[in-house]
Design a protein around this motif. Sequence first.
Motif, short mmCIF file in Angstrom:
data_model
loop_
_atom_site.label_atom_id
_atom_site.label_comp_id
_atom_site.label_asym_id
_atom_site.label_seq_id
_atom_site.Cartn_x
_atom_site.Cartn_y
_atom_site.Cartn_z
N ILE A 141 -71.82 -19.99 63.01
CA ILE A 141 -71.19 -21.11 63.69
C ILE A 141 -69.99 -20.61 64.49
N LYS A 142 -69.46 -21.45 65.35
CA LYS A 142 -68.44 -21.03 66.31
C LYS A 142 -67.30 -20.26 65.66
N GLY A 143 -67.08 -19.04 66.17
CA GLY A 143 -65.98 -18.21 65.69
C GLY A 143 -66.33 -17.31 64.53
N PHE A 144 -67.40 -17.60 63.80
CA PHE A 144 -67.78 -16.83 62.62
C PHE A 144 -68.95 -15.91 62.95
N ARG A 145 -68.92 -14.69 62.35
CA ARG A 145 -69.99 -13.72 62.53
C ARG A 145 -70.28 -13.02 61.21
N LEU A 146 -71.55 -12.69 61.00
CA LEU A 146 -71.99 -11.99 59.80
C LEU A 146 -72.29 -10.54 60.14
N ASN A 147 -71.73 -9.63 59.35
CA ASN A 147 -71.94 -8.20 59.55
C ASN A 147 -72.69 -7.62 58.35
N LEU A 148 -73.84 -7.00 58.59
CA LEU A 148 -74.62 -6.32 57.57
C LEU A 148 -74.68 -4.84 57.92
N GLU A 149 -74.45 -3.97 56.94
CA GLU A 149 -74.39 -2.54 57.26
C GLU A 149 -74.89 -1.69 56.10
N GLY A 150 -75.57 -0.60 56.45
CA GLY A 150 -75.99 0.40 55.48
C GLY A 150 -75.41 1.75 55.85
N GLN A 151 -75.00 2.50 54.84
CA GLN A 151 -74.53 3.88 55.02
C GLN A 151 -75.47 4.76 54.22
N PHE A 152 -76.10 5.71 54.89
CA PHE A 152 -77.21 6.44 54.31
C PHE A 152 -76.79 7.84 53.86
N ALA A 153 -77.17 8.19 52.63
CA ALA A 153 -76.74 9.45 52.05
C ALA A 153 -77.74 9.89 51.00
N ASP A 154 -77.35 10.91 50.23
CA ASP A 154 -78.18 11.22 49.07
C ASP A 154 -78.15 10.06 48.09
N ARG A 155 -77.15 9.18 48.25
CA ARG A 155 -77.10 7.91 47.54
C ARG A 155 -76.75 6.84 48.56
N PHE A 156 -77.38 5.69 48.42
CA PHE A 156 -77.31 4.64 49.43
C PHE A 156 -76.16 3.66 49.17
N SER A 157 -75.47 3.25 50.23
CA SER A 157 -74.43 2.23 50.15
C SER A 157 -74.76 1.12 51.14
N ALA A 158 -74.39 -0.11 50.80
CA ALA A 158 -74.66 -1.24 51.69
C ALA A 158 -73.66 -2.35 51.42
N GLY A 159 -73.39 -3.14 52.45
CA GLY A 159 -72.44 -4.22 52.29
C GLY A 159 -72.57 -5.27 53.36
N ALA A 160 -71.73 -6.31 53.23
CA ALA A 160 -71.74 -7.42 54.18
C ALA A 160 -70.32 -7.94 54.33
N ALA A 161 -70.03 -8.54 55.48
CA ALA A 161 -68.73 -9.13 55.74
C ALA A 161 -68.89 -10.35 56.64
N ILE A 162 -67.98 -11.29 56.49
CA ILE A 162 -67.90 -12.47 57.36
C ILE A 162 -66.59 -12.37 58.13
N SER A 163 -66.66 -12.41 59.47
CA SER A 163 -65.45 -12.34 60.29
C SER A 163 -65.24 -13.64 61.03
N TYR A 164 -63.99 -13.86 61.42
CA TYR A 164 -63.63 -15.05 62.22
C TYR A 164 -62.71 -14.62 63.35
N THR A 165 -63.04 -15.05 64.57
CA THR A 165 -62.25 -14.72 65.76
C THR A 165 -61.38 -15.90 66.13
N TYR A 166 -60.07 -15.68 66.25
CA TYR A 166 -59.13 -16.75 66.55
C TYR A 166 -59.01 -16.97 68.06
#
Length: 265
Positions: free
Chosen positions: A240-265
Motif C-alpha cells: 500500500i502507499k508508502g510501504f514496500r516489502l523486501n525479501l532477500e537471500g544470502q547464499f553460502a555454505d550455509r543459507f541466510s534469508a530475511g524480510a523487511a517492511i519499509s516506509y517512505t515519508y
Amino acid sequence: MKKNFVKNFPAVLLMVLSVLAISLRAEASGLFGPLQTVSREQGGLNTAIGYLYHEDTYKNGESYKIKQNEIYSQAAYGAKNIWEVYARIGVSNMKIAGIFASSDHFVETSQDDFEADWKFFGTLGAKAFYPINEMFGVGAFLQGTYYFSDFSDHVAITSGGVPVRTEMKFENLRDAVFGVGLQAKLPCGTNLYAGPYLYYSEADLSLFSGLYGTEYAEKHYTVKNKSLAGGFAGAEIPLIKGFRLNLEGQFADRFSAGAAISYTY
C-alpha cells in the motif's frame, strides 16, 4: 543482432549475477536491501523493520556453525534516486551447534550446544546507484556491524566424577561488507537485484575452565568467517502507499534469508 544484444545485456547480466550469487560461499549479518534508495527523489527519510535468519561458519583450526535470529529497526536518508546512508539497531540471539560435545568417553557435558539470549547490535551503511536506463541500473554498498554485548553460555562438565561449571564467551563480534550488483525494475514496480560481495567477520572466543590437560582447558583465540566472498539476491515489492516489502537471500555454505517492511515519508 548487435543492437538487440546491447538492449538485452542488462537482463543477461542480472541472470549471470544471480547464478554467481548462488554459487559463491559466504554471508553477512543484516539485509543489504535494494541497491537504489527508496527515499523521495528530492531527498527524504525512509524507515524499516526487519528480520534475518542468519547462518555462518567461523574457523580457527576447527569450524563452528553459527545460527542467529536478528530483529532490527532501520532509519535511512537518501536523495536523487542515487545515494543513501542508513543506521540500524537490533537484537540477536546465537546458537553454536555441538561446540560443547566431548570426544572423550570419560567426560560428560550437560549440553552439546552453545545458546545465548538476545544481545544488541548496530549497523552503519551507505549505498550508491547509477541508472543505465529506465529499467536497469548498477549499484554498490558498504556496511559494517558491531555487537555491543558478548554472547555467553555455561555448561557443566563432569570429569573423574567431579562436575565443573564452565563458561564460554563469543565476544566482540563484528563484520564489514562491500558489494556490487545489478537491479531491474519491473513494470509492476517490483525491483529485482543480485550481485556478489566481499565479507569479513571475526570474534573472540573464550573458554573459562579449571579442567587443565583436557579439551576443555582454558583458551582464548580469534575466529574468522570461513569465506571472504559471497552472493545475494532479492526482491523489493510495493504494497500500500508508502510501504514496500523486501525479501532477500544470502547464499553460502550455509543459507541466510530475511524480510523487511519499509516506509517512505
